[in-house]
Write a protein that holds these residues in place. Structure first.
Motif, PDB file in Angstrom:
ATOM      1  N   ASN A 265       0.809  -0.899   0.045  1.00 55.11           N
ATOM      2  CA  ASN A 265       0.005  -0.051  -0.657  1.00 55.11           C
ATOM      3  C   ASN A 265       0.925   1.297   0.042  1.00 55.11           C
ATOM      4  O   ASN A 265       1.261   1.509   1.099  1.00 55.11           O
ATOM      5  CB  ASN A 265      -0.873   0.291   1.477  1.00 55.11           C
ATOM      6  N   PRO A 266       1.277   1.697  -1.562  1.00 49.68           N
ATOM      7  CA  PRO A 266       0.281   1.355  -2.401  1.00 49.68           C
ATOM      8  C   PRO A 266       1.269   0.279  -2.946  1.00 49.68           C
ATOM      9  O   PRO A 266       2.435  -0.235  -2.432  1.00 49.68           O
ATOM     10  CB  PRO A 266       0.884   2.237  -3.042  1.00 49.68           C
TER      11      PRO A 266
ATOM     12  N   HIS B 129       3.214  10.237  -2.825  1.00 48.28           N
ATOM     13  CA  HIS B 129       1.903  10.374  -3.300  1.00 48.28           C
ATOM     14  C   HIS B 129       0.928   9.888  -2.810  1.00 48.28           C
ATOM     15  O   HIS B 129      -0.799   9.819  -3.489  1.00 48.28           O
ATOM     16  CB  HIS B 129       2.301   8.193  -4.056  1.00 48.28           C
ATOM     17  N   GLN B 130       0.694   9.595  -1.566  1.00 43.65           N
ATOM     18  CA  GLN B 130      -0.413   8.885  -0.797  1.00 43.65           C
ATOM     19  C   GLN B 130      -1.468  10.223  -0.866  1.00 43.65           C
ATOM     20  O   GLN B 130      -2.192  10.501  -0.730  1.00 43.65           O
ATOM     21  CB  GLN B 130       0.335   8.370   0.285  1.00 43.65           C
TER      22      GLN B 130
ATOM     23  N   MET C  49      -6.272  14.246  -4.354  1.00 40.83           N
ATOM     24  CA  MET C  49      -7.673  14.120  -5.462  1.00 40.83           C
ATOM     25  C   MET C  49      -8.795  13.597  -4.397  1.00 40.83           C
ATOM     26  O   MET C  49     -10.046  14.050  -5.422  1.00 40.83           O
ATOM     27  CB  MET C  49      -6.944  13.126  -6.327  1.00 40.83           C
ATOM     28  N   LEU C  50      -8.959  12.329  -3.691  1.00 40.87           N
ATOM     29  CA  LEU C  50     -10.097  11.812  -3.324  1.00 40.87           C
ATOM     30  C   LEU C  50     -10.566  12.832  -2.548  1.00 40.87           C
ATOM     31  O   LEU C  50     -12.382  12.862  -3.094  1.00 40.87           O
ATOM     32  CB  LEU C  50      -9.983  10.676  -2.709  1.00 40.87           C
ATOM     33  N   ALA C  51     -10.803  13.694  -2.217  1.00 45.18           N
ATOM     34  CA  ALA C  51     -11.181  14.922  -1.227  1.00 45.18           C
ATOM     35  C   ALA C  51     -11.693  15.430  -2.957  1.00 45.18           C
ATOM     36  O   ALA C  51     -13.083  15.515  -2.539  1.00 45.18           O
ATOM     37  CB  ALA C  51     -10.129  16.661  -0.633  1.00 45.18           C
TER      38      ALA C  51
ATOM     39  N   ASN D 189      -6.213  -0.131   2.034  1.00 46.47           N
ATOM     40  CA  ASN D 189      -5.648   0.822   1.740  1.00 46.47           C
ATOM     41  C   ASN D 189      -5.836   1.787   2.447  1.00 46.47           C
ATOM     42  O   ASN D 189      -7.040   2.687   2.275  1.00 46.47           O
ATOM     43  CB  ASN D 189      -5.275   1.209   0.096  1.00 46.47           C
ATOM     44  N   LEU D 190      -5.326   2.903   2.226  1.00 53.30           N
ATOM     45  CA  LEU D 190      -5.156   4.538   2.716  1.00 53.30           C
ATOM     46  C   LEU D 190      -6.497   5.227   2.024  1.00 53.30           C
ATOM     47  O   LEU D 190      -7.157   5.843   2.676  1.00 53.30           O
ATOM     48  CB  LEU D 190      -3.986   5.328   2.543  1.00 53.30           C
ATOM     49  N   LEU D 191      -6.233   5.151   0.884  1.00 58.31           N
ATOM     50  CA  LEU D 191      -7.863   5.598   0.261  1.00 58.31           C
ATOM     51  C   LEU D 191      -9.088   5.305   0.418  1.00 58.31           C
ATOM     52  O   LEU D 191      -9.506   6.050   0.895  1.00 58.31           O
ATOM     53  CB  LEU D 191      -6.771   5.890  -0.882  1.00 58.31           C
ATOM     54  N   GLY D 192      -8.766   3.603   0.526  1.00 59.23           N
ATOM     55  CA  GLY D 192     -10.785   2.975   0.695  1.00 59.23           C
ATOM     56  C   GLY D 192     -11.181   3.644   2.081  1.00 59.23           C
ATOM     57  O   GLY D 192     -11.551   3.638   2.705  1.00 59.23           O
TER      58      GLY D 192
END
Length: 229
Positions: free
Chosen positions: A43-44, A117-118, A124-126, A215-218
């Motif tokens: 992750n990633p 990257h994280q 980007m997710l925000a 993962n972190l984004l999830g």
């Protein structure tokens, strides 16, 4: 005499063999670093693709850093040119960095790229989730001192401005997420002016290991959805 002058100006066979041997050793070191990082971190995900068009003294590899399930919104790529005594890294933003034959330098750089990257993925997710990016910094000065590189972080707020999310990620792939809400309890008790009511309360750490998501984004996506309700 003319033949001797030509021989002195041209590269000897032994020198060519030494150059090729130096390149082979440096290429094997690069392969070892990339494969080791790919096994250590899930992750990633880290993938590397070596070019088949190379010379005996120069090779190139394309490294991609992606988060599973979120490769459409964030993807970090870089190209590494492996020479005889040095490595040249070309980043996605056009930066060109030169590293020596020491494998630790390349490893430290890729670990820093993982942290950036994280944080970029969270931003980007925000935007996709309708959150606002209040601040972002790739060189945080707070927290514990990192052995190499620097930690990256960002501060987010939901559309109503009453929920806040702070994410910190270090080059050693240690990420921490904090949450806060507004208005602050202290501001209400002190009966301050209304303009201070939007200040967040004390941030509290989230126990991500108890949350769903691989993962972190999830995990951050689920957290953003929960804080918007």
């Amino acid at each position: 005499r003319h033949s001797l002058l030509e021989m002195s100006s041209s590269e000897t066979l032994l020198e060519q063999i030494v150059r090729q041997a130096q390149h082979v050793v440096l290429r094997l070191r690069t392969i070892f670093v990339l494969d080791t990082l790919a096994r250590e971190f899930k992750n990633p995900l880290i993938t590397s693709h070596w070019s088949t068009l190379s010379s005996p003294t120069c090779s190139s590899v394309k490294v991609s850093i992606v988060s599973a399930g979120y490769d459409t919104i964030i993807k970090t790529q870089l190209v590494i040119h492996v020479g005889e005594k040095m490595q040249r890294v070309i980043c996605k933003d056009g930066r060109v960095l030169n590293f020596s034959y020491e494998p630790q330098e390349l490893r430290d750089f890729i670990l820093c790229q993982l942290a950036h990257h994280q944080i970029s993925g969270v931003q980007m997710l925000a935007k996709v989730m309708g959150w606002q990016v209040l601040s972002s910094n790739s060189f945080l000065g707070n927290g514990s001192v990192e052995p190499f590189g620097s930690a990256a972080g960002c501060l987010l707020a939901n559309g109503k401005g009453n929920r806040f999310l702070a994410v910190r990620h270090s080059p050693q792939s240690n990420y921490i997420v904090y949450v806060a809400q507004a208005p602050s309890v202290d501001a209400l008790e002190l009966s301050l002016d209304k303009k201070w009511e939007n200040l967040p309360s004390q941030f509290k750490e989230v126990k991500l290991e108890k949350m769903d998501g691989k993962n972190l984004l999830g995990k951050v996506e689920l957290l953003m959805a929960a804080l918007c309700t």
